[in-house]
Design a protein around this motif. Structure first.
Motif, PDB file in Angstrom:
ATOM      1  N   GLU A  60       0.832  -1.210   0.000  1.00  0.00           N
ATOM      2  CA  GLU A  60       0.000   0.000   0.000  1.00  0.00           C
ATOM      3  C   GLU A  60       0.863   1.254   0.000  1.00  0.00           C
ATOM      4  O   GLU A  60       0.606   2.199  -0.739  1.00  0.00           O
ATOM      5  CB  GLU A  60      -0.915   0.014   1.227  1.00  0.00           C
ATOM      6  CG  GLU A  60      -2.114  -0.873   1.126  1.00  0.00           C
ATOM      7  CD  GLU A  60      -2.964  -0.837   2.386  1.00  0.00           C
ATOM      8  OE1 GLU A  60      -2.862   0.154   3.148  1.00  0.00           O
ATOM      9  OE2 GLU A  60      -3.719  -1.796   2.611  1.00  0.00           O
ATOM     10  N   VAL A  61       1.894   1.250   0.823  1.00  0.00           N
ATOM     11  CA  VAL A  61       2.773   2.427   0.908  1.00  0.00           C
ATOM     12  C   VAL A  61       3.533   2.627  -0.384  1.00  0.00           C
ATOM     13  O   VAL A  61       3.621   3.735  -0.918  1.00  0.00           O
ATOM     14  CB  VAL A  61       3.751   2.274   2.101  1.00  0.00           C
ATOM     15  CG1 VAL A  61       4.798   3.367   2.085  1.00  0.00           C
ATOM     16  CG2 VAL A  61       2.998   2.271   3.416  1.00  0.00           C
ATOM     17  N   VAL A  62       4.087   1.549  -0.935  1.00  0.00           N
ATOM     18  CA  VAL A  62       4.906   1.645  -2.142  1.00  0.00           C
ATOM     19  C   VAL A  62       4.067   2.049  -3.351  1.00  0.00           C
ATOM     20  O   VAL A  62       4.514   2.841  -4.185  1.00  0.00           O
ATOM     21  CB  VAL A  62       5.638   0.300  -2.393  1.00  0.00           C
ATOM     22  CG1 VAL A  62       6.299   0.280  -3.739  1.00  0.00           C
ATOM     23  CG2 VAL A  62       6.662   0.061  -1.303  1.00  0.00           C
ATOM     24  N   GLU A  63       2.840   1.552  -3.449  1.00  0.00           N
ATOM     25  CA  GLU A  63       2.003   1.865  -4.608  1.00  0.00           C
ATOM     26  C   GLU A  63       1.620   3.343  -4.653  1.00  0.00           C
ATOM     27  O   GLU A  63       1.372   3.882  -5.727  1.00  0.00           O
ATOM     28  CB  GLU A  63       0.758   0.987  -4.624  1.00  0.00           C
ATOM     29  CG  GLU A  63       1.066  -0.421  -5.091  1.00  0.00           C
ATOM     30  CD  GLU A  63      -0.162  -1.312  -5.130  1.00  0.00           C
ATOM     31  OE1 GLU A  63      -1.223  -0.909  -4.596  1.00  0.00           O
ATOM     32  OE2 GLU A  63      -0.056  -2.410  -5.685  1.00  0.00           O
ATOM     33  N   LYS A  64       1.609   4.031  -3.506  1.00  0.00           N
ATOM     34  CA  LYS A  64       1.322   5.463  -3.490  1.00  0.00           C
ATOM     35  C   LYS A  64       2.355   6.237  -4.306  1.00  0.00           C
ATOM     36  O   LYS A  64       2.069   7.284  -4.857  1.00  0.00           O
ATOM     37  CB  LYS A  64       1.322   6.001  -2.062  1.00  0.00           C
ATOM     38  CG  LYS A  64       0.164   5.552  -1.229  1.00  0.00           C
ATOM     39  CD  LYS A  64       0.295   6.108   0.185  1.00  0.00           C
ATOM     40  CE  LYS A  64      -0.733   5.508   1.101  1.00  0.00           C
ATOM     41  NZ  LYS A  64      -0.546   5.969   2.490  1.00  0.00           N
ATOM     42  N   TYR A  65       3.579   5.716  -4.352  1.00  0.00           N
ATOM     43  CA  TYR A  65       4.678   6.400  -5.029  1.00  0.00           C
ATOM     44  C   TYR A  65       5.001   5.786  -6.389  1.00  0.00           C
ATOM     45  O   TYR A  65       6.073   6.016  -6.936  1.00  0.00           O
ATOM     46  CB  TYR A  65       5.918   6.389  -4.133  1.00  0.00           C
ATOM     47  CG  TYR A  65       5.661   7.065  -2.817  1.00  0.00           C
ATOM     48  CD1 TYR A  65       5.588   8.440  -2.728  1.00  0.00           C
ATOM     49  CD2 TYR A  65       5.443   6.329  -1.665  1.00  0.00           C
ATOM     50  CE1 TYR A  65       5.317   9.077  -1.525  1.00  0.00           C
ATOM     51  CE2 TYR A  65       5.177   6.949  -0.455  1.00  0.00           C
ATOM     52  CZ  TYR A  65       5.118   8.319  -0.395  1.00  0.00           C
ATOM     53  OH  TYR A  65       4.846   8.938   0.792  1.00  0.00           O
TER      54      TYR A  65
END
Length: 106
Positions: A60-65
């Motif tokens: 989830e965190v990585v997909e934001k970027y």
């Protein structure tokens, strides 16, 4: 059934609870009872975290970027079996010494 008294409750909290109770169509006391019951059960019945939960959180965190591209290294040939056998022999413990049993004289 048990009773509980809450002292020094902020007036703003009481107003919010009263509004929430009205939204759900019940009394303030019934609303607080429901909140406490749900809260008490939520802590004990939460499923344990797994590796998949950790993976999902990171994703989830990585997909934001925009994600991350990782380079997959080439596979290397396996080590020769003889090296494996030698290392296994090195780790083997020596046999335990047996205690000598003394015989009594009669």
């Amino acid at each position: 059934m048990a009773s509980i008294t809450v002292r020094n409750l902020d007036d703003n909290v009481k107003k919010r609870l009263r509004r929430r109770a009205a939204d759900h169509g019940r009394s303030l006391e019934a609303e607080v009872r429901d909140i406490l019951t749900q809260s008490a059960h939520a802590g004990s019945s939460a499923p344990p975290k797994t590796g998949l939960d950790l993976f999902r959180g990171i994703r989830e965190v990585v997909e934001k970027y925009g994600g991350v591209e990782l380079e997959i290294p080439e596979r290397m040939p396996m080590r020769p079996v003889s090296l494996f056998e030698e290392s296994r022999e090195f780790r083997r413990r020596p046999p335990a010494k047996q205690k000598r049993v003394s015989k009594r004289r009669k």
